[in-house]
Enzyme design. Sequence first.
Site, PDB file in Angstrom:
ATOM      1  N   ASN A  10      53.957  71.675  66.012  1.00  0.00           N
ATOM      2  CA  ASN A  10      54.986  72.708  65.934  1.00  0.00           C
ATOM      3  C   ASN A  10      54.666  73.533  64.692  1.00  0.00           C
ATOM      4  O   ASN A  10      54.947  73.103  63.574  1.00  0.00           O
ATOM      5  CB  ASN A  10      56.373  72.055  65.831  1.00  0.00           C
ATOM      6  N   TRP A  11      54.041  74.691  64.915  1.00  0.00           N
ATOM      7  CA  TRP A  11      53.556  75.481  63.775  1.00  0.00           C
ATOM      8  C   TRP A  11      54.698  76.157  63.007  1.00  0.00           C
ATOM      9  O   TRP A  11      54.498  76.620  61.903  1.00  0.00           O
ATOM     10  CB  TRP A  11      52.566  76.543  64.270  1.00  0.00           C
ATOM     11  N   LYS A  12      55.866  76.265  63.635  1.00  0.00           N
ATOM     12  CA  LYS A  12      57.008  76.949  63.012  1.00  0.00           C
ATOM     13  C   LYS A  12      56.609  78.384  62.619  1.00  0.00           C
ATOM     14  O   LYS A  12      55.822  78.995  63.333  1.00  0.00           O
ATOM     15  CB  LYS A  12      57.541  76.137  61.824  1.00  0.00           C
ATOM     16  N   HIS A  95      65.314  72.747  68.911  1.00  0.00           N
ATOM     17  CA  HIS A  95      64.876  72.239  67.605  1.00  0.00           C
ATOM     18  C   HIS A  95      66.028  72.348  66.601  1.00  0.00           C
ATOM     19  O   HIS A  95      66.798  73.315  66.643  1.00  0.00           O
ATOM     20  CB  HIS A  95      63.658  73.029  67.117  1.00  0.00           C
ATOM     21  N   GLU A  97      66.107  73.262  63.645  1.00  0.00           N
ATOM     22  CA  GLU A  97      66.122  74.509  62.864  1.00  0.00           C
ATOM     23  C   GLU A  97      66.783  75.631  63.663  1.00  0.00           C
ATOM     24  O   GLU A  97      67.477  76.479  63.103  1.00  0.00           O
ATOM     25  CB  GLU A  97      64.681  74.870  62.442  1.00  0.00           C
ATOM     26  N   GLU A 167      63.956  63.839  66.881  1.00  0.00           N
ATOM     27  CA  GLU A 167      63.623  64.276  65.522  1.00  0.00           C
ATOM     28  C   GLU A 167      64.832  64.123  64.600  1.00  0.00           C
ATOM     29  O   GLU A 167      65.692  65.018  64.544  1.00  0.00           O
ATOM     30  CB  GLU A 167      63.199  65.745  65.535  1.00  0.00           C
ATOM     31  N   GLY A 173      60.227  67.559  57.623  1.00  0.00           N
ATOM     32  CA  GLY A 173      59.715  68.297  56.469  1.00  0.00           C
ATOM     33  C   GLY A 173      60.070  67.669  55.131  1.00  0.00           C
ATOM     34  O   GLY A 173      59.883  68.284  54.089  1.00  0.00           O
ATOM     35  N   SER A 213      57.961  64.256  59.867  1.00  0.00           N
ATOM     36  CA  SER A 213      56.972  63.792  58.890  1.00  0.00           C
ATOM     37  C   SER A 213      55.936  62.831  59.482  1.00  0.00           C
ATOM     38  O   SER A 213      55.501  61.893  58.816  1.00  0.00           O
ATOM     39  CB  SER A 213      57.669  63.172  57.666  1.00  0.00           C
ATOM     40  N   GLY A 234      55.048  68.792  62.613  1.00  0.00           N
ATOM     41  CA  GLY A 234      55.191  70.070  61.917  1.00  0.00           C
ATOM     42  C   GLY A 234      54.068  70.265  60.909  1.00  0.00           C
ATOM     43  O   GLY A 234      52.949  70.631  61.257  1.00  0.00           O
ATOM     44  N   GLY A 235      54.369  69.956  59.652  1.00  0.00           N
ATOM     45  CA  GLY A 235      53.441  70.211  58.547  1.00  0.00           C
ATOM     46  C   GLY A 235      52.013  69.749  58.801  1.00  0.00           C
ATOM     47  O   GLY A 235      51.053  70.489  58.538  1.00  0.00           O
TER      48      GLY A 235
END
Length: 249
Positions: A10-12, A95, A97, A167, A173, A213, A234-235
């Site tokens: 998930n590049w966001k 998501h 966010e 999640e 994150g 994470s 993500g990251g």
Amino acid sequence: MARRKIVAGNWKMNMTPSEAVKLVEELKPLVASDDVDVVYCVPAIDIVPVVEAVKGSNVKIGAENFYIEDKGAFTGEISAPMLKDAGVEYIVIGHSERRDIFGENDILINAKVKKAFEAGLKPILCCGESLELRKKGTYLDWIKRQITWDLTGVTADQVKNLVIAYEPIWAIGTGETASSDQAEEVCKAIRENISEMYDAATAEAVRIQYGGSVNAGNAAELFAKPNIDGGLVGGASLKADFGKIVNYK
Ligand code: PGA
């Protein structure tokens, strides 16, 4: 039949189009895999160049957002048929966010799940609890409620093609990962919920990821759990580590 693992990045809101193409080229040899589905969920502006860049590889492309109408006066929005036509296969929906920062509620999320299936996209439906609910101990009820709302009117055949991402918000994150036992507890409960809502065969088929994470060091332990069918990352999806997560064995 064993479920096939699925590892999605998930590049966001990261990667300009030129950075995106560079990353795809760097990761190409690292993410090759015969037994794991690999997906990059990328910002809308990266979709066209990234679809082109992954051609000939095992990577599938997902989008991060869309609006529920097919076309019309919705300035700034992108529709599911547009994504499909551009070569997108997966779509992240719900998501935390988008729920927390952009105010998306379960009514909209449910409409998005139905529209995605109608357009031939496979939803990656996200759910998860806040730290407050985790501490209170009511997280399983909360997640059950999210899943029940978000799948209202969705058929068993559709759910067999669904990916659910558990999640926990407190692990996104933050560098704090749910332990593999904590993640397995919730993923198992989600599968039981699907069995109650549909039937045992549908629950067996639906793929449930853990996200929050995930990194090269913890993926193997998480993905070894019987109800965890991969990860939403993500990251760590923006660097070479993503190859190690895909090839976690
Ligand atoms: P993270 O993000 O891996 O950076 O925690 C996961 C996600 O939000 O999908």
